[in-house]
Design a protein around this motif. Structure first.
Motif, PDB file in Angstrom:
ATOM      1  N   GLY A 231       0.818  -1.201   0.000  1.00  0.00           N
ATOM      2  CA  GLY A 231       0.000   0.000   0.000  1.00  0.00           C
ATOM      3  C   GLY A 231       0.850   1.249   0.000  1.00  0.00           C
ATOM      4  N   GLY A 232       0.178   2.356  -0.269  1.00  0.00           N
ATOM      5  CA  GLY A 232       0.857   3.641  -0.307  1.00  0.00           C
ATOM      6  C   GLY A 232       0.204   4.569  -1.300  1.00  0.00           C
ATOM      7  N   TYR A 233       1.011   5.434  -1.900  1.00  0.00           N
ATOM      8  CA  TYR A 233       0.501   6.498  -2.765  1.00  0.00           C
ATOM      9  C   TYR A 233       1.124   6.414  -4.153  1.00  0.00           C
ATOM     10  CZ  TYR A 233      -1.138   8.492   1.632  1.00  0.00           C
ATOM     11  OH  TYR A 233      -1.760   8.685   2.836  1.00  0.00           O
ATOM     12  N   THR A 234       0.307   6.649  -5.166  1.00  0.00           N
ATOM     13  CA  THR A 234       0.779   6.759  -6.553  1.00  0.00           C
ATOM     14  C   THR A 234       0.135   8.001  -7.160  1.00  0.00           C
ATOM     15  OG1 THR A 234      -1.005   5.293  -7.330  1.00  0.00           O
ATOM     16  CG2 THR A 234       1.135   4.278  -6.825  1.00  0.00           C
ATOM     17  N   ASN A 235       0.620   9.158  -6.766  1.00  0.00           N
ATOM     18  CA  ASN A 235       0.018  10.422  -7.185  1.00  0.00           C
ATOM     19  C   ASN A 235       0.482  10.828  -8.582  1.00  0.00           C
ATOM     20  OD1 ASN A 235      -1.111  10.499  -4.630  1.00  0.00           O
ATOM     21  ND2 ASN A 235       0.435  11.885  -3.806  1.00  0.00           N
ATOM     22  N   THR A 236      -0.306  11.674  -9.222  1.00  0.00           N
ATOM     23  CA  THR A 236       0.038  12.246 -10.523  1.00  0.00           C
ATOM     24  C   THR A 236      -0.073  13.758 -10.443  1.00  0.00           C
ATOM     25  OG1 THR A 236      -0.729  10.327 -11.781  1.00  0.00           O
ATOM     26  CG2 THR A 236      -0.604  12.424 -12.960  1.00  0.00           C
ATOM     27  N   GLN A 237       1.003  14.459 -10.776  1.00  0.00           N
ATOM     28  CA  GLN A 237       1.016  15.916 -10.844  1.00  0.00           C
ATOM     29  C   GLN A 237       1.735  16.291 -12.132  1.00  0.00           C
ATOM     30  OE1 GLN A 237       2.227  15.798  -6.362  1.00  0.00           O
ATOM     31  NE2 GLN A 237       1.574  17.908  -6.744  1.00  0.00           N
ATOM     32  N   ALA A 238       0.966  16.807 -13.097  1.00  0.00           N
ATOM     33  CA  ALA A 238       1.522  16.951 -14.437  1.00  0.00           C
ATOM     34  C   ALA A 238       0.770  18.000 -15.234  1.00  0.00           C
ATOM     35  CB  ALA A 238       1.450  15.605 -15.171  1.00  0.00           C
ATOM     36  N   LEU A 239       1.412  18.420 -16.334  1.00  0.00           N
ATOM     37  CA  LEU A 239       0.795  19.278 -17.340  1.00  0.00           C
ATOM     38  C   LEU A 239       0.416  18.408 -18.534  1.00  0.00           C
ATOM     39  CD1 LEU A 239       3.249  22.332 -17.295  1.00  0.00           C
ATOM     40  CD2 LEU A 239       1.052  22.114 -16.108  1.00  0.00           C
ATOM     41  N   VAL A 240      -0.803  18.607 -19.046  1.00  0.00           N
ATOM     42  CA  VAL A 240      -1.320  17.771 -20.132  1.00  0.00           C
ATOM     43  C   VAL A 240      -1.904  18.670 -21.209  1.00  0.00           C
ATOM     44  CG1 VAL A 240      -2.932  15.933 -20.744  1.00  0.00           C
ATOM     45  CG2 VAL A 240      -1.790  15.902 -18.514  1.00  0.00           C
ATOM     46  N   ASN A 241      -1.553  18.374 -22.448  1.00  0.00           N
ATOM     47  CA  ASN A 241      -1.915  19.255 -23.564  1.00  0.00           C
ATOM     48  C   ASN A 241      -3.411  19.313 -23.846  1.00  0.00           C
ATOM     49  OD1 ASN A 241      -1.241  16.412 -24.612  1.00  0.00           O
ATOM     50  ND2 ASN A 241      -2.435  17.303 -26.289  1.00  0.00           N
ATOM     51  N   ASN A 242      -3.816  20.387 -24.518  1.00  0.00           N
ATOM     52  CA  ASN A 242      -5.159  20.529 -25.083  1.00  0.00           C
ATOM     53  C   ASN A 242      -5.038  20.508 -26.605  1.00  0.00           C
ATOM     54  OD1 ASN A 242      -7.002  20.835 -22.746  1.00  0.00           O
ATOM     55  ND2 ASN A 242      -5.757  22.638 -22.302  1.00  0.00           N
ATOM     56  N   GLY A 243      -5.426  21.624 -27.243  1.00  0.00           N
ATOM     57  CA  GLY A 243      -5.400  21.687 -28.695  1.00  0.00           C
ATOM     58  C   GLY A 243      -4.114  22.248 -29.250  1.00  0.00           C
ATOM     59  N   ASN A 244      -4.139  22.586 -30.544  1.00  0.00           N
ATOM     60  CA  ASN A 244      -2.946  23.024 -31.262  1.00  0.00           C
ATOM     61  C   ASN A 244      -2.551  24.460 -30.913  1.00  0.00           C
ATOM     62  OD1 ASN A 244      -2.836  20.567 -32.494  1.00  0.00           O
ATOM     63  ND2 ASN A 244      -3.165  21.308 -34.563  1.00  0.00           N
ATOM     64  N   PRO A 245      -1.325  24.854 -31.216  1.00  0.00           N
ATOM     65  CA  PRO A 245      -0.888  26.231 -30.959  1.00  0.00           C
ATOM     66  C   PRO A 245      -1.682  27.241 -31.801  1.00  0.00           C
ATOM     67  CG  PRO A 245       0.992  24.789 -31.410  1.00  0.00           C
ATOM     68  CD  PRO A 245      -0.233  24.019 -31.754  1.00  0.00           C
ATOM     69  N   GLN A 246      -1.780  28.447 -31.281  1.00  0.00           N
ATOM     70  CA  GLN A 246      -2.391  29.570 -32.001  1.00  0.00           C
ATOM     71  C   GLN A 246      -1.758  30.857 -31.496  1.00  0.00           C
ATOM     72  OE1 GLN A 246      -6.585  30.300 -30.794  1.00  0.00           O
ATOM     73  NE2 GLN A 246      -6.259  28.688 -29.258  1.00  0.00           N
ATOM     74  N   THR A 247      -2.019  31.968 -32.165  1.00  0.00           N
ATOM     75  CA  THR A 247      -1.465  33.239 -31.702  1.00  0.00           C
ATOM     76  C   THR A 247      -2.221  33.724 -30.485  1.00  0.00           C
ATOM     77  OG1 THR A 247      -2.913  34.579 -33.094  1.00  0.00           O
ATOM     78  CG2 THR A 247      -0.800  33.855 -34.051  1.00  0.00           C
ATOM     79  N   LEU A 248      -1.558  34.559 -29.696  1.00  0.00           N
ATOM     80  CA  LEU A 248      -2.197  35.104 -28.504  1.00  0.00           C
ATOM     81  C   LEU A 248      -3.448  35.897 -28.874  1.00  0.00           C
ATOM     82  CD1 LEU A 248      -2.281  35.750 -25.476  1.00  0.00           C
ATOM     83  CD2 LEU A 248      -0.721  37.661 -25.934  1.00  0.00           C
ATOM     84  N   SER A 249      -3.385  36.693 -29.938  1.00  0.00           N
ATOM     85  CA  SER A 249      -4.541  37.496 -30.329  1.00  0.00           C
ATOM     86  C   SER A 249      -5.723  36.608 -30.714  1.00  0.00           C
ATOM     87  CB  SER A 249      -4.175  38.433 -31.483  1.00  0.00           C
ATOM     88  OG  SER A 249      -3.751  37.693 -32.616  1.00  0.00           O
ATOM     89  N   ALA A 250      -5.461  35.508 -31.425  1.00  0.00           N
ATOM     90  CA  ALA A 250      -6.542  34.587 -31.784  1.00  0.00           C
ATOM     91  C   ALA A 250      -7.131  33.942 -30.537  1.00  0.00           C
ATOM     92  CB  ALA A 250      -6.023  33.526 -32.749  1.00  0.00           C
ATOM     93  N   PHE A 251      -6.272  33.630 -29.566  1.00  0.00           N
ATOM     94  CA  PHE A 251      -6.752  33.005 -28.341  1.00  0.00           C
ATOM     95  C   PHE A 251      -7.655  33.955 -27.549  1.00  0.00           C
ATOM     96  CE2 PHE A 251      -6.351  32.265 -23.778  1.00  0.00           C
ATOM     97  CZ  PHE A 251      -6.738  30.927 -23.691  1.00  0.00           C
ATOM     98  N   THR A 252      -7.202  35.202 -27.351  1.00  0.00           N
ATOM     99  CA  THR A 252      -8.005  36.144 -26.566  1.00  0.00           C
ATOM    100  C   THR A 252      -9.323  36.473 -27.262  1.00  0.00           C
ATOM    101  OG1 THR A 252      -6.744  37.976 -27.539  1.00  0.00           O
ATOM    102  CG2 THR A 252      -6.017  37.134 -25.395  1.00  0.00           C
ATOM    103  N   THR A 253      -9.302  36.556 -28.592  1.00  0.00           N
ATOM    104  CA  THR A 253     -10.547  36.798 -29.328  1.00  0.00           C
ATOM    105  C   THR A 253     -11.532  35.668 -29.093  1.00  0.00           C
ATOM    106  OG1 THR A 253      -9.403  38.062 -31.033  1.00  0.00           O
ATOM    107  CG2 THR A 253     -11.555  37.142 -31.614  1.00  0.00           C
ATOM    108  N   ALA A 254     -11.039  34.420 -29.096  1.00  0.00           N
ATOM    109  CA  ALA A 254     -11.909  33.257 -28.912  1.00  0.00           C
ATOM    110  C   ALA A 254     -12.518  33.201 -27.519  1.00  0.00           C
ATOM    111  CB  ALA A 254     -11.129  31.982 -29.199  1.00  0.00           C
TER     112      ALA A 254
END
Length: 870
Positions: A362-385
């Motif tokens: 017994g014990g712990y098996t934790n997960t702490q991570a960054l996981v992707n979403n969609g494809n890259p885009q420009t900052l301006s396109a992101f803020t507009t969306a």
């Protein structure tokens, strides 16, 4: 209120270290395999069956294997697929993780490109598609390490590490594996520990890796007093990682001890292991596609880069227990576990014997991570969306009127260029506490000469106590070792926080749950083995019952910040009520095999078996999201359809001084994947039913020593080993639309039937020539490993091909005198780019404007170990 059935939010996975280039793909790989097989068969024919192995030849077929066997059996007599690997063979294979050992059994596909742990392990013929490892189990000393093969955020390889305390690893696919132990009809790896003996033995080694890794291994064993023997050993290492996150990528180790007592009629062995290890775990990164070939994304070569960085190490995110908690990404996906085990073997008069394997862990098996979403885009396109949504009417994440006033800056206050390429990553924190008790008792009786009947009882009780925080998303620049981007808008004298001060652009919605589960599995089995002249028959039946109960918190939208905090005003948090899931079921399985021994170094076999896979805690999990005022306790659908497999296989084994062949063909028929037939409008067009898959293939483990008869030592020891699997595996019996959301956010009606099973390569082949020279000072061994991974696809639509690739590794081992050893190893020497998975967050073709998200094997790395043995 809407009821959400969540099968797992499965963490996508990684792969073996192998890279991508199209090598005229299938033609070259097929020719390589054909040539290797032809060479092996030619030498086999040239040697004839009467050509006995010489004393200095490996007696592989005479080795006794214990996994998936009632009493232990010679590999020559085993009527099923089993691979046994000693410590030296595993070390020379240079596995990046414990999971990578498993690919040495043809048809096992560990996606180990994401790190040491959290590996999706697929098995030939099983439609897993990268969802942890439900069809692969891991054992130590014959005891399963957990009561079920996998859970969300837990594959069984996460529970084990390889070091010098391991004597060998046995890997079984199918066959009687469905009868003994956990009853795994897919594949099982059994780690056999080294124990003490009359002779004192040990070693101390130091390894340095090109990525900045430093590792110390130690082992000591010997006699304590008459009849009592002990061993102790383990490892500790620190590692910056090939994909350096600007903090320690991997840190930790394990300690293993055994105590064995020889009795007049058998032996008893106790063992303990302490595992404490933290490992960086990564998901997908960008790549480009040109003329059907994949390559590194400009400015981001994922062979040696990661988004992880010091600036993205700590995040304050919503806690399912209430309030906030810190998510330290540097903790990665590791294990903090204790194991206490024992093995008992006794023989009595009149042909009676008993054995027992026990494990508490017994014990712990934790997960702490960054996981992707969609494809890259420009900052301006992101803020507009952020100010848009569909279909209307709907509420955008940020009021449309605020969008013109949104300003972006880094944590140091510097502004962000609107044309900057950006992405969002999910910030995951999964706390997982496990307990497990397993015990297997066997009573055997030699009924008459050549016939042994074995009765067994297997029991497992296991629990899972989880806290998940999934749903926070951080905005960052699309560069290696990225930086968070903070968004704010000022209007009417008020400052609106579009993100948190750490760049969390949205924590709204999400999946912040508390979950608890407990289960008990009890199985009884009867196995009969009958030796009649050159024939060895075995027949086994198993009856297993499961009692599983699980509860998951229901959720309600909660405003965690002020009215000026737009990123956390509707966070889904537990509301005090639960939904309960259950699995109470009893199912039989069987296995029947026959082996014919032509000689003491050649045999053939056939086998038929079935297998059943009970649901785990995640398989029956559900919960409800709605207003807290209407929240009530509820129930999930109980006893969903079970996954079942029917396996047919036949094989041929031969060994002589020139060659070793273990060749098998198989047909696996799988069913039980539940679905409701619908059309593109998601309107039901038929009753709930199940679909499955069909797989026909061949696997080979072999070696050829073309110069075995030579008087020249270096010629005599030259050897070529081959490990290969080829299969034609397809989905079947799926009716209606397989609806998925594509990269543009549109719902699409997909077609499944006839498509290749997702993530599993059609072909895997590994060829390793090696040689050894005897010098005045010792021996020198050299080897080169070539690995080809065939075409494979991200998901069941087969619209996102991951391509094929090769990997080249090499090694030199110098044994100097009786005590010293130097081992130099390298992997992916030609720095190939090879995808093991695509974007699991998007269905169908996830490539847009020639850019996709996926994960390649890591780039070139090397290591050197200096070891003193005594």
């Amino acid at each position: 209120m809407s009821q959400k059935y969540n099968k797992g939010l499965r963490a996508s996975a990684r792969s073996v270290r192998t890279p991508a280039v199209n090598l005229r793909t299938r033609a070259v790989a097929a020719n390589t395999l054909a040539a290797a097989v032809a060479g092996i068969l030619y030498c086999a024919g040239g040697a004839y069956a009467a050509d006995e192995p010489t004393a200095d030849t490996s007696n592989a077929l005479n080795e006794i294997v214990v996994t998936a066997s009632a009493q232990g059996v010679k590999k020559l007599d085993a009527s099923y697929n089993i691979v046994s690997l000693n410590q030296e063979e595993i070390q020379n294979a240079n596995p990046a993780s414990a999971a990578e050992i498993f690919k040495l059994s043809p048809g096992i596909w560990p996606e180990a490109s994401g790190g040491q742990t959290g590996v999706n392990i697929d098995v030939a013929g099983f439609p897993n598609g990268g969802g942890d490892s439900p069809y692969f189990s891991t054992m130590i000393q014959g005891s399963p390490l957990y009561g079920v093969a996998s859970l969300s955020f837990l594959d069984s390889s996460t529970l084990v590490r390889f070091d010098d305390t391991v004597e060998r690893v046995e890997i079984v696919q199918g066959g009687p594996g469905a009868i003994f132990g956990q009853g795994q009809a897919g594949a099982t790896a059994n780690f056999i520990l080294r124990t003490g003996s009359d002779k004192t033995a040990g070693s101390v080694g130091f390894t340095y890796g090109s990525e900045g890794s430093e590792r110390v291994d130690a082992f000591y064993s010997g006699k304590i007093i008459d009849g009592w023997y002990g061993s102790i050993g383990g490892f500790y290492r620190v590692d910056d990682g090939v994909r350096n996150p600007q903090y320690t990528s991997d840190i930790g180790g394990q300690l293993t001890a055994t105590l064995k007592h020889d009795l007049d009629n058998g032996s008893v062995m106790f063992w303990y292991r302490r595992l404490s290890d933290k490992n960086q775990w990564v998901a997908d990164f960008p790549y480009t596609v040109s003329n059907g070939k994949v390559s590194a994304y400009p400015g981001f070569n994922q062979l040696n880069s990661t988004y992880n960085s010091k600036q993205l190490q700590n995040f304050l995110i919503p806690s399912p227990s209430g309030g906030w908690e810190n998510d330290d990404i540097s903790n990665g996906r590791g294990a903090d576990l204790n194991y206490f085990g024992s093995s008992l073997d006794l023989k009595f008069s009149n042909g009676w014997s008993i054995s027992n394997s026990f494990l508490f862990d017994g014990g712990y098996t934790n997960t702490q991570a960054l996981v992707n979403n969609g494809n890259p885009q420009t900052l301006s396109a992101f803020t507009t969306a952020l100010g848009q949504c569909s279909p209307t009417p709907c509420t955008p994440k940020v009021p449309t009127a605020l969008i013109p006033f949104v300003q972006a800056h880094y944590a140091n206050g510097l502004p962000v260029d609107p044309t900057q390429s950006v992405i969002t990553e999910q910030v995951w924190l999964v706390r997982k506490k496990l307990t497990n008790i397993t015990d297997e008792f066997r009573l055997a009786k030699e009924v008459f000469d050549g016939n042994t009947l074995t009765f067994g009882v297997y029991a497992a009780h296991y629990t899972d106590n989880d806290g998940w925080s999934l749903g926070s998303n951080v905005l960052m620049n699309n560069v290696p070792n990225a930086s968070p981007i903070i968004l704010q808008a000022t209007q009417g004298g008020n400052i609106y926080n579009v993100t948190s001060p750490q760049g969390i652009v949205s924590a709204n919605g999400g999946y912040q749950i508390l979950e608890q589960g407990k289960a008990t599995n009890i199985a009884v089995y009867l196995s009969d083995s009958w030796k009649i002249s050159s024939w060895l028959f075995d027949a086994s039946v198993r009856l297993e019952h499961i009692d599983l109960d699980q509860q998951t918190t229901n959720l309600s939208p909660t405003q965690m910040g002020s009215v000026f905090d737009l990123w956390d005003n509707k966070v889904s948090l537990p509301n005090g009520t639960y939904s309960h899931g259950r699995e109470h079921n009893t199912m039989p399985t069987f296995s029947v095999g026959a082996n014919y021994e032509f000689s003491d170094h050649m045999s053939a076999y056939v086998r038929v078996n079935d297998g059943v896979f009970f649901d785990n805690f995640d398989g029956v999990r559900c919960n409800v999201t709605g207003p807290a005022s209407a929240a009530v306790n509820g129930s999930c659908a109980s006893n969903p359809p079970l996954n079942k497999v029917q396996n047919y296989e036949g094989g041929f084994k031969i060994q002589n001084r020139y060659t070793y062949i273990d060749l098998a063909v198989y047909d696996k028929e799988f069913k039980g994947l539940s679905f409701t037939p619908v059309d593109i409008q998601n309107v039901q067009i038929g009753p709930k039913t199940v679909y499955g898959s069909t797989s026909k293939g061949a696997r080979l483990v072999g070696s050829v020593n073309p110069g075995a008869g030579s008087d020249v030592q270096a010629v005599r020891d030259f050897k070529i080993t081959v490990n290969a699997n080829y299969e034609n595996a397809k989905y079947k019996d799926f009716l209606g639309c397989a609806i998925y959301t594509n990269i543009t956010g549109q719902k699409v009606c997909g077609v499944i039937n006839g498509n290749q099973l997702s993530r599993l390569p059609k072909m895997q082949i590994r060829v390793t020539p090696s040689d050894k020279q005897v010098m005045s000072w010792g021996t020198l061994t050299e080897f080169v490993g070539y690995e080809h991974i065939g075409q494979h696809y991200q998901d069941f639509t087969n619209l996102n091909p991951l391509g094929s690739y090769y990997d080249l590794g090499a090694g030199i081992v110098a044994d100097i005198g009786d005590n010293w050893q130097i081992r130099l190893l390298g992997s992916n020497l030609t720095n190939q780019f090879g995808l093991t998975e695509g974007n699991a967050r998007v269905g169908g073709n996830a490539v847009q404007n020639n850019v996709g998200f996926g994960r390649s094997i890591v780039g070139r790395e090397g290591s050197i170990e200096l070891k003193y043995k005594f």
